[in-house]
Design an enzyme around this catalytic site. Structure first.
Site, PDB file in Angstrom:
ATOM      1  CD  GLN A  63      -2.441  -1.243   2.737  1.00 54.16           C
ATOM      2  OE1 GLN A  63      -3.527  -0.772   3.040  1.00 54.16           O
ATOM      3  NE2 GLN A  63      -1.711  -1.909   3.606  1.00 54.16           N
ATOM      4  CG  ASP A  74       7.784   3.793   0.962  1.00 55.05           C
ATOM      5  OD1 ASP A  74       7.951   2.831   0.184  1.00 55.05           O
ATOM      6  OD2 ASP A  74       7.546   3.645   2.177  1.00 55.05           O
ATOM      7  CG  HIS A 107      -3.109   2.485  -1.734  1.00 61.09           C
ATOM      8  ND1 HIS A 107      -3.109   2.425  -0.356  1.00 61.09           N
ATOM      9  CD2 HIS A 107      -4.257   1.863  -2.120  1.00 61.09           C
ATOM     10  CE1 HIS A 107      -4.197   1.795   0.071  1.00 61.09           C
ATOM     11  NE2 HIS A 107      -4.902   1.438  -0.972  1.00 61.09           N
ATOM     12  CB  CYS A 158      -1.716  17.412 -15.748  1.00 53.25           C
ATOM     13  SG  CYS A 158      -2.838  18.807 -15.974  1.00 53.25           S
ATOM     14  N   GLY A 164       3.233  -4.900   8.849  1.00 54.78           N
ATOM     15  CA  GLY A 164       3.043  -3.477   9.133  1.00 54.78           C
ATOM     16  C   GLY A 164       1.834  -2.813   8.512  1.00 54.78           C
ATOM     17  CB  THR A 165      -0.991  -3.285   6.704  1.00 55.71           C
ATOM     18  OG1 THR A 165      -2.224  -2.607   6.391  1.00 55.71           O
ATOM     19  CG2 THR A 165      -1.199  -4.784   6.596  1.00 55.71           C
ATOM     20  CB  SER A 166      -4.085  -0.725  10.646  1.00 56.69           C
ATOM     21  OG  SER A 166      -4.479   0.014   9.498  1.00 56.69           O
ATOM     22  CD  GLU A 186      -1.039  -1.030  17.334  1.00 60.06           C
ATOM     23  OE1 GLU A 186      -1.873  -0.483  16.588  1.00 60.06           O
ATOM     24  OE2 GLU A 186      -0.527  -0.493  18.330  1.00 60.06           O
TER      25      GLU A 186
HETATM   26  P1  OAD Z   1      -1.625   2.264   9.225  1.00 63.08           P
HETATM   27  O1  OAD Z   1      -1.013   3.491   9.798  1.00 63.08           O
HETATM   28  O2  OAD Z   1      -3.106   2.170   9.226  1.00 63.08           O
HETATM   29  O3  OAD Z   1      -1.063   0.965   9.964  1.00 63.08           O
HETATM   30  C1  OAD Z   1       0.306   0.792  10.210  1.00 63.08           C
HETATM   31  C2  OAD Z   1       0.481  -0.478  11.004  1.00 63.08           C
HETATM   32  O4  OAD Z   1       1.868  -0.724  11.157  1.00 63.08           O
HETATM   33  C3  OAD Z   1      -0.131  -0.423  12.416  1.00 63.08           C
HETATM   34  O5  OAD Z   1      -0.855  -1.610  12.661  1.00 63.08           O
HETATM   35  C4  OAD Z   1       1.102  -0.313  13.332  1.00 63.08           C
HETATM   36  O6  OAD Z   1       0.921  -0.999  14.560  1.00 63.08           O
HETATM   37  C5  OAD Z   1       2.149  -1.035  12.516  1.00 63.08           C
HETATM   38  N1  OAD Z   1       3.532  -0.594  12.782  1.00 63.08           N
HETATM   39  C6  OAD Z   1       3.992   0.649  13.037  1.00 63.08           C
HETATM   40  N2  OAD Z   1       5.326   0.650  13.166  1.00 63.08           N
HETATM   41  C7  OAD Z   1       5.742  -0.629  12.971  1.00 63.08           C
HETATM   42  C8  OAD Z   1       7.015  -1.275  12.977  1.00 63.08           C
HETATM   43  N3  OAD Z   1       8.153  -0.620  13.192  1.00 63.08           N
HETATM   44  N4  OAD Z   1       7.035  -2.611  12.759  1.00 63.08           N
HETATM   45  C9  OAD Z   1       5.898  -3.317  12.557  1.00 63.08           C
HETATM   46  N5  OAD Z   1       4.677  -2.751  12.535  1.00 63.08           N
HETATM   47  C10 OAD Z   1       4.587  -1.430  12.731  1.00 63.08           C
HETATM   48  O7  OAD Z   1      -1.025   2.102   7.732  1.00 63.08           O
HETATM   49  P2  OAD Z   1      -1.562   1.187   6.550  1.00 63.08           P
HETATM   50  O8  OAD Z   1      -2.193  -0.047   7.061  1.00 63.08           O
HETATM   51  O9  OAD Z   1      -0.471   1.055   5.568  1.00 63.08           O
HETATM   52  O10 OAD Z   1      -4.005   4.919   1.919  1.00 63.08           O
HETATM   53  O11 OAD Z   1      -2.670   2.137   5.950  1.00 63.08           O
HETATM   54  C11 OAD Z   1      -3.335   1.781   4.772  1.00 63.08           C
HETATM   55  C12 OAD Z   1      -3.692   2.977   3.945  1.00 63.08           C
HETATM   56  O12 OAD Z   1      -4.316   3.972   4.759  1.00 63.08           O
HETATM   57  C13 OAD Z   1      -2.514   3.732   3.354  1.00 63.08           C
HETATM   58  O13 OAD Z   1      -2.007   3.129   2.180  1.00 63.08           O
HETATM   59  C14 OAD Z   1      -3.118   5.070   3.051  1.00 63.08           C
HETATM   60  C15 OAD Z   1      -3.868   5.292   4.352  1.00 63.08           C
HETATM   61  O14 OAD Z   1      -4.978   6.105   4.281  1.00 63.08           O
HETATM   62  C16 OAD Z   1      -4.407   5.959   1.209  1.00 63.08           C
HETATM   63  O15 OAD Z   1      -4.026   7.094   1.457  1.00 63.08           O
HETATM   64  C17 OAD Z   1      -5.367   5.624   0.106  1.00 63.08           C
END
Ligand code: OAD
Length: 248
Positions: free
Chosen positions: A101, A104, A119, A127, A186-188, A214
């Protein structure tokens, strides 16, 4: 060797098709804050005001205040051990693709070749008026960047309200429904339609390994092996265990 790490490594070694799903948490140790943790981007910028396509169309200059911050952070970030570890698994022939997602580019810089950007990617600009595209380097330092037609450019990332790039969506879905092992880092897993992919894999019989600081909405019902901790530490441990078991 830690028992859970060993189990995860054996799942990967026994699988004929393994893929990884990643989110902002994998890049936190590279210095890019995630979205939903305390102090994350959505703590400081309301996504309704800064991350929808309607917000961008209405006031792109305002949205570029957030995008500028993101771009500067991403620019100075380098891949960490978890990006490098996934790249290594791919080179070992044990990981087919990374579906991310993140926008970067750190998976590519960390050595992954098959990266599906669900994403989009912040390294190109488009544009919305005339459709012209630019590499972000061409517009570096220009805030907000403008097209030759004078319209403010949009990074080629998916805003809320926009569709997922068709090829990314089709390929991800096909991989999720045929993989035998899924490594989630590392995704929620709260954003749709990305969060359908783990469920799709589970339904197809895949084993699910989850790495996160978590517990998440996946941990209790979807995940088979939960490795709680920092992405860099856990991915490195899994990669080392895979190597050790393969040589044994
Ligand atoms: P989130 O910020 O929702 O989730 C990040 C997850 O990574 C959380 O569960 C944290 O606990 C975990 N985390 C943080 N630091 C960590 C580390 N060092 N090691 C392991 N885990 C860690 O981010 P995403 O799930 O990527 O989309 O969010 C999904 C989408 O929401 C993004 O792509 C973006 C956002 O809105 C758009 O903008 C369309």
């Amino acid at each position: 060797m830690d028992e859970l790490i060993e189990k995860a490594a054996r799942i990967i070694l026994d699988s004929k098709l393994t893929i990884a799903l990643t989110g902002a948490g994998i890049s936190v140790e590279s210095g890019i804050p995630d979205f939903r943790s305390k102090g994350g981007l959505w703590d400081r910028f309301d996504p309704e005001e800064y991350a929808t396509i309607w917000a961008f169309r209405e006031d792109p200059e305002k949205v570029w205040q957030m995008l500028k911050e993101m771009e500067e952070t991403v620019d100075s970030a380098r891949p960490n051990e978890s990006h490098l570890g996934l790249g290594e698994l791919e080179r070992m022939g044990l990981l087919k693709s990374v579906i991310t997602q993140n926008v970067d580019n750190l998976h590519q810089e960390g050595g992954s070749r098959d990266v599906i950007e669900y994403h989009g990617n912040s390294r190109s600009l488009v544009c919305l008026q005339c459709g012209k595209r630019y590499d972000y380097q061409e517009k570096k330092g220009e805030y907000p960047p403008r097209c030759v037609c004078t319209k403010i450019l949009k990074p080629n990332v998916v805003f809320f309200g926009e569709g997922i790039p068709v090829e990314a969506m089709t390929r991800s879905s096909q991989l999720a429904s045929t993989c035998q092992a899924l490594l989630i880092v590392g995704t929620s897993a709260v954003v749709s339609p990305f969060n359908i992919l783990p469920r799709q894999a589970k339904q197809a019989g895949s084993k699910i390994i989850e790495i996160n600081l978590e517990r998440t909405v996946l941990t209790d019902h979807i995940t088979d092996i939960f490795l709680q901790g920092k992405a860099s530490e856990k991915v490195s441990q899994v990669v080392s265990a895979v190597k050790q078991l393969r040589e044994a």
